[in-house]
Every structure is written in structure tokens, then in C-alpha cells.
Design a protein around this motif. Structure first.
Motif, PDB file in Angstrom:
ATOM      1  N   ALA A  79       0.833  -1.210   0.000  1.00 39.46           N
ATOM      2  CA  ALA A  79       0.000   0.000   0.000  1.00 39.46           C
ATOM      3  C   ALA A  79       0.869   1.262   0.000  1.00 39.46           C
ATOM      4  O   ALA A  79       0.598   2.215  -0.742  1.00 39.46           O
ATOM      5  N   GLN A  80       1.895   1.241   0.825  1.00 41.47           N
ATOM      6  CA  GLN A  80       2.801   2.394   0.883  1.00 41.47           C
ATOM      7  C   GLN A  80       3.462   2.631  -0.470  1.00 41.47           C
ATOM      8  O   GLN A  80       3.599   3.765  -0.933  1.00 41.47           O
ATOM      9  N   ASN A  81       3.863   1.551  -1.080  1.00 43.42           N
ATOM     10  CA  ASN A  81       4.549   1.634  -2.365  1.00 43.42           C
ATOM     11  C   ASN A  81       3.634   2.233  -3.434  1.00 43.42           C
ATOM     12  O   ASN A  81       4.062   3.064  -4.234  1.00 43.42           O
ATOM     13  N   LYS A  82       2.386   1.824  -3.411  1.00 41.58           N
ATOM     14  CA  LYS A  82       1.429   2.320  -4.391  1.00 41.58           C
ATOM     15  C   LYS A  82       1.219   3.816  -4.202  1.00 41.58           C
ATOM     16  O   LYS A  82       1.276   4.593  -5.157  1.00 41.58           O
ATOM     17  N   LYS A  83       1.012   4.217  -2.963  1.00 41.25           N
ATOM     18  CA  LYS A  83       0.808   5.632  -2.647  1.00 41.25           C
ATOM     19  C   LYS A  83       2.047   6.446  -3.026  1.00 41.25           C
ATOM     20  O   LYS A  83       1.948   7.524  -3.623  1.00 41.25           O
ATOM     21  N   PHE A  84       3.200   5.903  -2.696  1.00 40.94           N
ATOM     22  CA  PHE A  84       4.457   6.598  -2.990  1.00 40.94           C
ATOM     23  C   PHE A  84       4.620   6.794  -4.495  1.00 40.94           C
ATOM     24  O   PHE A  84       4.963   7.876  -4.965  1.00 40.94           O
ATOM     25  N   ASP A  85       4.357   5.730  -5.260  1.00 40.08           N
ATOM     26  CA  ASP A  85       4.503   5.796  -6.722  1.00 40.08           C
ATOM     27  C   ASP A  85       3.560   6.815  -7.363  1.00 40.08           C
ATOM     28  O   ASP A  85       3.951   7.546  -8.276  1.00 40.08           O
ATOM     29  N   GLU A  86       2.335   6.855  -6.864  1.00 42.04           N
ATOM     30  CA  GLU A  86       1.357   7.801  -7.428  1.00 42.04           C
ATOM     31  C   GLU A  86       1.788   9.244  -7.173  1.00 42.04           C
ATOM     32  O   GLU A  86       1.748  10.096  -8.051  1.00 42.04           O
ATOM     33  N   ASP A  87       2.218   9.480  -5.946  1.00 44.25           N
ATOM     34  CA  ASP A  87       2.681  10.817  -5.567  1.00 44.25           C
ATOM     35  C   ASP A  87       3.953  11.188  -6.345  1.00 44.25           C
ATOM     36  O   ASP A  87       4.122  12.318  -6.802  1.00 44.25           O
ATOM     37  N   TYR A  88       4.832  10.195  -6.515  1.00 42.67           N
ATOM     38  CA  TYR A  88       6.099  10.393  -7.227  1.00 42.67           C
ATOM     39  C   TYR A  88       5.858  10.858  -8.660  1.00 42.67           C
ATOM     40  O   TYR A  88       6.481  11.791  -9.153  1.00 42.67           O
ATOM     41  N   LYS A  89       4.911  10.198  -9.296  1.00 44.88           N
ATOM     42  CA  LYS A  89       4.570  10.529 -10.690  1.00 44.88           C
ATOM     43  C   LYS A  89       4.185  11.994 -10.826  1.00 44.88           C
ATOM     44  O   LYS A  89       4.600  12.675 -11.764  1.00 44.88           O
ATOM     45  N   LYS A  90       3.391  12.455  -9.879  1.00 44.30           N
ATOM     46  CA  LYS A  90       2.957  13.864  -9.905  1.00 44.30           C
ATOM     47  C   LYS A  90       4.141  14.788  -9.678  1.00 44.30           C
ATOM     48  O   LYS A  90       4.346  15.762 -10.412  1.00 44.30           O
ATOM     49  N   LYS A  91       4.912  14.482  -8.660  1.00 39.41           N
ATOM     50  CA  LYS A  91       6.025  15.381  -8.302  1.00 39.41           C
ATOM     51  C   LYS A  91       7.126  15.391  -9.355  1.00 39.41           C
ATOM     52  O   LYS A  91       7.854  16.369  -9.480  1.00 39.41           O
ATOM     53  N   MET A  92       7.236  14.297 -10.131  1.00 39.52           N
ATOM     54  CA  MET A  92       8.329  14.199 -11.104  1.00 39.52           C
ATOM     55  C   MET A  92       7.831  14.337 -12.545  1.00 39.52           C
ATOM     56  O   MET A  92       8.556  14.031 -13.490  1.00 39.52           O
ATOM     57  N   ALA A  93       6.596  14.842 -12.696  1.00 38.01           N
ATOM     58  CA  ALA A  93       6.018  14.963 -14.050  1.00 38.01           C
ATOM     59  C   ALA A  93       6.731  16.022 -14.878  1.00 38.01           C
ATOM     60  O   ALA A  93       6.736  15.960 -16.108  1.00 38.01           O
ATOM     61  N   ASP A  94       7.343  16.985 -14.220  1.00 39.06           N
ATOM     62  CA  ASP A  94       7.929  18.117 -14.938  1.00 39.06           C
ATOM     63  C   ASP A  94       9.444  17.993 -15.109  1.00 39.06           C
ATOM     64  O   ASP A  94      10.166  18.980 -15.150  1.00 39.06           O
ATOM     65  N   THR A  95       9.943  16.758 -15.187  1.00 38.62           N
ATOM     66  CA  THR A  95      11.385  16.592 -15.384  1.00 38.62           C
ATOM     67  C   THR A  95      11.675  15.409 -16.304  1.00 38.62           C
ATOM     68  O   THR A  95      10.876  14.470 -16.393  1.00 38.62           O
ATOM     69  N   SER A  96      12.813  15.467 -16.954  1.00 35.91           N
ATOM     70  CA  SER A  96      13.236  14.363 -17.815  1.00 35.91           C
ATOM     71  C   SER A  96      14.086  13.363 -17.033  1.00 35.91           C
ATOM     72  O   SER A  96      14.569  12.365 -17.566  1.00 35.91           O
ATOM     73  N   LEU A  97      14.255  13.649 -15.769  1.00 40.06           N
ATOM     74  CA  LEU A  97      15.111  12.841 -14.895  1.00 40.06           C
ATOM     75  C   LEU A  97      14.487  11.470 -14.634  1.00 40.06           C
ATOM     76  O   LEU A  97      13.331  11.373 -14.239  1.00 40.06           O
ATOM     77  N   VAL A  98      15.258  10.397 -14.878  1.00 35.54           N
ATOM     78  CA  VAL A  98      14.744   9.043 -14.659  1.00 35.54           C
ATOM     79  C   VAL A  98      15.671   8.278 -13.709  1.00 35.54           C
ATOM     80  O   VAL A  98      16.889   8.298 -13.864  1.00 35.54           O
ATOM     81  N   PHE A  99      15.069   7.616 -12.740  1.00 32.76           N
ATOM     82  CA  PHE A  99      15.838   6.826 -11.783  1.00 32.76           C
ATOM     83  C   PHE A  99      15.550   5.346 -11.925  1.00 32.76           C
ATOM     84  O   PHE A  99      14.454   4.955 -12.316  1.00 32.76           O
ATOM     85  N   ARG A 100      16.518   4.535 -11.543  1.00 28.97           N
ATOM     86  CA  ARG A 100      16.298   3.096 -11.462  1.00 28.97           C
ATOM     87  C   ARG A 100      16.184   2.719  -9.987  1.00 28.97           C
ATOM     88  O   ARG A 100      16.990   3.168  -9.168  1.00 28.97           O
ATOM     89  N   THR A 101      15.179   1.910  -9.650  1.00 25.80           N
ATOM     90  CA  THR A 101      15.010   1.508  -8.253  1.00 25.80           C
ATOM     91  C   THR A 101      15.471   0.070  -8.019  1.00 25.80           C
ATOM     92  O   THR A 101      15.369  -0.459  -6.925  1.00 25.80           O
ATOM     93  N   GLU A 102      15.942  -0.554  -9.098  1.00 32.57           N
ATOM     94  CA  GLU A 102      16.561  -1.874  -8.956  1.00 32.57           C
ATOM     95  C   GLU A 102      17.556  -2.074 -10.085  1.00 32.57           C
ATOM     96  O   GLU A 102      17.489  -1.400 -11.112  1.00 32.57           O
ATOM     97  N   LEU A 103      18.470  -3.002  -9.895  1.00 32.09           N
ATOM     98  CA  LEU A 103      19.457  -3.251 -10.948  1.00 32.09           C
ATOM     99  C   LEU A 103      19.198  -4.604 -11.587  1.00 32.09           C
ATOM    100  O   LEU A 103      18.718  -5.515 -10.949  1.00 32.09           O
TER     101      LEU A 103
END
Ligand code: A3P
Length: 299
Positions: A275-299
Motif C-alpha cells: 500500500a505504501q509503495n502504491k501511494k508513494f509511486d502515485e505521488d512520485y509521478k505527480k512530483k516528477m512529471a515536470d522533469t526528464s530525470l529518470v531513476f532506477r530503483t533496482e538493478l
């Protein structure tokens, strides 16, 4: 009562809307007026993104792979932490400003400041800057444990509470989202090498070569291998000059969580609930919508 119990937790005050510690705020005018020199190198990060690791790589390069020279002092003393100051009677005294001002050139300086709070002289002097970013989830987990073990930080509260604080940017040095985005934008206008913790984990040699090129330095294969070896997590964890066991003994409690904790990509999976992960991802999408910056969360 042991010293560890009587040291109070840090209080937070805002500078230009960015939460910082009280000692930093009281010194802020001096931090802002800091006189950078043209040959200063600045290592900038959001806290827990891989600062210490990058500092060791840079020092190993500057010392041409001489391990003994890199052991001349702790990370904190080799590279002044620009804005940081702490004054706890009998447990710790540190002033990054004092240390930097007294240091002969060329200096390497560390900061966690968001780009808009970097003292203007760094831009005026066109200083080289290395910025290291780490994916939000691992950065958060690492920051949480760091708050637990370090009395120089405010109390993190529970894991759930800390996740909320991180998402709303109500943590020291402010919003992770604004920090990584702000520096990402700045790299187009200034001499900034923007690196990722995940890339460093995946291919440290390649990232060390990027740093070498940026610093206009050359080392032979043997020295390169030495740098690789001595900046590995396993070696740095055992090195008292890099693992923070020699400094801030009254403030950092490595039995709660060691400074050199895990040093991996993807540890967040052991902490986020579904549940936390889902909420975090949704919020992340909004906060990072205005950037071309991409992160990897696993290798
Ligand atoms: P973890 O808490 O996830 O283990 P900073 O130096 O910016 O405070 O970042 C600290 C984080 O970087 C910690 O992450 C620490 O273990 C990790 N770290 C330090 N040295 C490292 C190395 N040589 N390789 C990989 N990770 C390292």
C-alpha cells in the motif's frame, strides 16, 4: 546516564523554506557569503545519496591512489562540510565553514544544499561540481536509518511517519524531489557532473572514469584498480577514516544502525508495504512529471 542519552535531538528551522538545523540557520549569513575559490571542487548531494563514497573516490583520484594519504584524516576533515556546524558540549564540535576557510587550495567541499541555496560565489567562480543522486526509495530508507542512529538529526518518528515527512519535504535539506530536479536543471548551465548511485553500483569503473575525465586527471590501470578496490563498500565499511566511527561518537550510535549500513540498490523492498509503495509511486509521478530525470530503483 550515558552521553548518548543526554544529547538532545536537533531542532529544525527553515531558511528560504528549506528545513535546516538551528546551528546552520544561525550561521546562514556566513554560509551564504562563503568565498569559493576557482579551483574548489564541490561535491553536492541530497543526504544519503552516496556522498561519502564519492568523496573517497575523488580523494583517491586526487592522491593518485595513495591509500595512506587518503587515511590522513576522516572524511569530515578532508572535505569540509560547508553548511554543517554542531556544538554539543563535550560530545562534538564541528564547523564546516571554519575548516574550509583554513584549508589551503585546492579544496574539495561537501554540501547537501539544494541548488538555490548554494553560495553565489561557487557560480561566480565557475567551480566544478559533482552531484550524486540516488533513487527516492533507497534514499528514503537510508535517511530513515541515519535519523535513527544520529542525534544530529531530528527524531524520525515511526517508519510510517518518516515516509510521510519525506514525501512532503519536511525533512532536513528539504524535498528530495526538488533537490534532484533543481540540480538536474542546473547542469545545463554550469560545470556539473551529474551521477547516479545506481550507475556507480552497477559499473563503478565506468563512473570513476567519468569523474577522472571531469577532473581532467589520468591514472594508469593499476591505480584505477586500487581506487576501485579501496572505494568498495566492504573496504570503506572497515576503514575508520571513512566509516564515521572516529568522529561524533556522542552523536552517532552505530549499534542502532551503522553509517556503512548496506550499500545496495533495492533495499527499499524490505521496508515499503504494498500500500505504501502504491501511494508513494502515485505521488512520485505527480512530483516528477515536470522533469526528464529518470531513476532506477533496482538493478
Ligand atoms: P545505505 O544506508 O543504504 O547503506 P551518504 O554518504 O550520502 O551519507 O550516503 C550513505 C549511503 O551510502 C549509505 O547507504 C551507505 O551505506 C552508502 N555507501 C557508503 N559507501 C559506499 C560504497 N563504497 N558503496 C556503496 N554504498 C556506499
Amino acid at each position: 546516564l550515558s552521553l548518548k542519552q543526554i544529547v538532545p535531538r536537533a531542532e529544525i528551522v527553515e531558511v528560504e523554506g528549506i528545513p535546516l538545523t538551528k546551528p546552520i540557520c544561525s550561521m546562514w549569513d556566513q554560509v551564504w557569503k562563503f568565498k569559493a575559490r576557482p579551483d574548489d571542487l564541490l561535491i553536492a548531494t541530497y543526504a544519503k545519496a552516496g556522498t561519502t563514497w564519492t568523496q573517497e573516490i575523488v580523494d583517491m583520484i586526487q592522491q593518485n591512489g595513495d591509500v595512506e594519504k587518503c587515511k590522513r584524516a576522516t572524511t569530515y576533515r578532508r572535505h569540509p562540510f560547508l553548511e554543517w556546524s554542531i556544538q554539543e558540549p563535550s560530545t562534538a564540535y564541528y564547523s564546516g565553514l571554519e575548516l574550509a576557510e583554513a584549508m589551503p587550495s585546492p579544496r574539495t567541499i561537501k554540501t547537501h544544499l539544494p541548488v538555490q541555496l548554494v553560495p553565489p560565489s561557487f557560480w561566480e567562480q565557475n567551480c566544478k561540481i559533482i552531484y550524486v543522486a540516488r533513487n527516492a526509495k533507497d534514499n528514503l530508507v537510508s535517511y530513515y536509518h541515519f535519523h535513527r542512529m544520529n542525534k544530529g538529526m531530528p527524531d524520525p518518528g515511526t517508519w510510517e511517519e518518516f515516509v510521510e515527512k519525506f514525501m512532503s519535504g519536511k525533512v532536513l535539506w528539504g524535498s528530495w524531489y526538488d533537490h534532484v530536479k533543481g540540480w538536474w536543471k542546473a547542469k545545463d548551465k554550469h560545470r556539473i557532473l551529474y551521477l547516479f548511485y545506481e550507475d556507480m553500483k552497477e559499473n563503478p569503473k565506468q563512473e570513476i572514469l567519468k569523474i577522472l575525465k571531469f577532473l581532467e586527471k589520468d591514472v594508469n590501470q593499476e591505480v584505477l584498480n586500487k581506487i576501485l578496490h579501496n572505494t568498495s563498500f566492504e573496504i570503506m565499511k572497515e576503514n575508520p577514516m571513512t566509516n564515521y566511527t572516529k568522529e561524533f561518537q556522542g552523536i552517532m550510535d552505530h549499534s542502532v544502525s551503522p553509517f556503512m549500513r548496506k550499500g545496495v540498490v533495492g533495499d527499499w523492498k524490505n521496508y515499503f508495504t504494498v500500500a505504501q509503495n502504491k501511494k508513494f509511486d502515485e505521488d512520485y509521478k505527480k512530483k516528477m512529471a515536470d522533469t526528464s530525470l529518470v531513476f532506477r530503483t533496482e538493478l
